[in-house]
Design an enzyme around this catalytic site. Structure first.
Site, PDB file in Angstrom:
ATOM      1  N   ASP A   1       0.833  -1.209   0.000  1.00  0.00           N
ATOM      2  CA  ASP A   1       0.000   0.000   0.000  1.00  0.00           C
ATOM      3  C   ASP A   1       0.869   1.260   0.000  1.00  0.00           C
ATOM      4  O   ASP A   1       1.989   1.252   0.509  1.00  0.00           O
ATOM      5  CB  ASP A   1      -0.899  -0.021   1.255  1.00  0.00           C
ATOM      6  CG  ASP A   1      -2.064   0.937   1.127  1.00  0.00           C
ATOM      7  OD1 ASP A   1      -2.265   1.508   0.037  1.00  0.00           O
ATOM      8  OD2 ASP A   1      -2.780   1.121   2.131  1.00  0.00           O
TER       9      ASP A   1
ATOM     10  N   ASN B   1     -10.750  -2.914  -6.198  1.00  0.00           N
ATOM     11  CA  ASN B   1      -9.913  -1.979  -6.986  1.00  0.00           C
ATOM     12  C   ASN B   1     -10.513  -1.639  -8.358  1.00  0.00           C
ATOM     13  O   ASN B   1     -10.106  -0.661  -8.984  1.00  0.00           O
ATOM     14  CB  ASN B   1      -8.489  -2.532  -7.163  1.00  0.00           C
ATOM     15  CG  ASN B   1      -7.633  -2.433  -5.914  1.00  0.00           C
ATOM     16  OD1 ASN B   1      -6.738  -3.239  -5.681  1.00  0.00           O
ATOM     17  ND2 ASN B   1      -7.906  -1.448  -5.063  1.00  0.00           N
TER      18      ASN B   1
ATOM     19  N   ARG C   1     -11.617   2.017  -9.066  1.00  0.00           N
ATOM     20  CA  ARG C   1     -10.688   3.129  -9.365  1.00  0.00           C
ATOM     21  C   ARG C   1     -10.948   3.652 -10.780  1.00  0.00           C
ATOM     22  O   ARG C   1     -11.571   2.952 -11.591  1.00  0.00           O
ATOM     23  CB  ARG C   1      -9.245   2.627  -9.251  1.00  0.00           C
ATOM     24  CG  ARG C   1      -8.927   2.262  -7.823  1.00  0.00           C
ATOM     25  CD  ARG C   1      -7.466   1.985  -7.616  1.00  0.00           C
ATOM     26  NE  ARG C   1      -7.258   1.746  -6.195  1.00  0.00           N
ATOM     27  CZ  ARG C   1      -6.149   1.998  -5.530  1.00  0.00           C
ATOM     28  NH1 ARG C   1      -5.103   2.470  -6.165  1.00  0.00           N
ATOM     29  NH2 ARG C   1      -6.051   1.765  -4.251  1.00  0.00           N
TER      30      ARG C   1
END
Ligand code: FPP
Length: 247
Positions: A28, A76, A79
């Protein structure tokens, strides 16, 4: 202190007979690393791949048996499209340069996650990596791609229900039976979870498998993570008293 000196000191302190067998990593901080340098976010991901290369190499040197990297979560996809596309270009880039070394180093590559939604080029790159290393017997390198802990558990439950309908399951199932339906199948649970960038959450990663893992957090952003940090995590792990519910 100089990096070489830190590395040397850690080398002297680490018990190489007691290195964690399975290390899971939540990589991260790529975006923040880039933004703090006035760079576009994708530069953080690009540098993040360099860190993956280094960490895989170091994990192998340290004698870690299994390393599981969280590369793309089921969440994800939310995004922006350009960032999803960029992230989806990374496995191909990684295997293009790293596959010969992974083969040479006897590393076995696996995919954890729902591959059905991955773009063809990602599936192809990972399949080639998996296929070319299928018979390798050294370190196992798992890439969690389009992976979510809850969806993994639900998939396992639904596959079990199907097997039950087909008469393949009789009576009750135990933890060992359940394990076989997970992406990690016969693999041992992670001994150690590392998360970078100062966030202290699991983020839907290996929910079942992390039940008794030791957790190690660092403020360092993933692109800055290096061998010394991996060694620090391993050393800190060795200072922990793992009790698994016992006294
Ligand atoms: C989280 O940082 C990171 C990701 C979502 C992607 C991680 C992927 C890599 C490091 C490369 C994967 C490599 C291969 C070979 C598949 P973030 O973007 O959420 O950072 P932020 O929280 O600072 O915005």
């Amino acid at each position: 202190m100089k990096v070489e000196k830190m590395e040397q000191e850690l080398k002297e302190k680490i018990d190489f007979q007691k290195v964690p067998g399975h290390v899971a990593v939540i990589m991260d901080g790529n975006g923040r690393w880039a933004v703090e340098r006035g760079l576009p976010r994708h530069e953080g991901h690009r540098q993040g791949v360099e860190t993956v290369r280094e960490v895989v190499r170091c994990a192998n040197e340290l004698g870690i048996k299994i390393i599981t990297m969280f590369a793309f979560s089921t969440e994800n996809w939310r995004r922006p499209a350009w960032e999803v596309n960029y992230l989806m270009s990374l496995p191909e880039k990684y295997f293009q340069t790293e596959l010969p070394e992974l083969i040479r180093e006897n590393v076995k590559v696996n995919l954890l996650g729902d591959s059905s939604r991955l773009p063809g080029k990602v599936k192809k790159a990972v399949d080639e990596g998996t296929e070319a290393t299928r018979n390798n017997t050294g370190m196992i390198l798992n890439f969690a791609l389009n992976y979510g802990g809850r969806s993994e558990i639900l998939l396992a439950v639904n596959r079990m229900l199907q097997d039950a309908r087909e008469g393949k399951i009789k009576g009750k199932v135990n933890e060992k039976d359940f394990n076989r339906y997970l992406y990690t199948s016969e693999l041992p649970d992670p001994d150690l979870l590392i998360r970078t960038s100062g966030e202290k959450r699991i983020s839907n990663f290996l929910l079942w498998q992390l039940a008794y893992s030791e957790l190690w957090f660092t403020e360092v952003y993933w692109p800055d993570f290096s061998k010394v940090h991996l060694m620090e995590a391993v050393y800190d792990y060795q200072l922990r008293k793992r009790r698994f519910g016992k006294v």
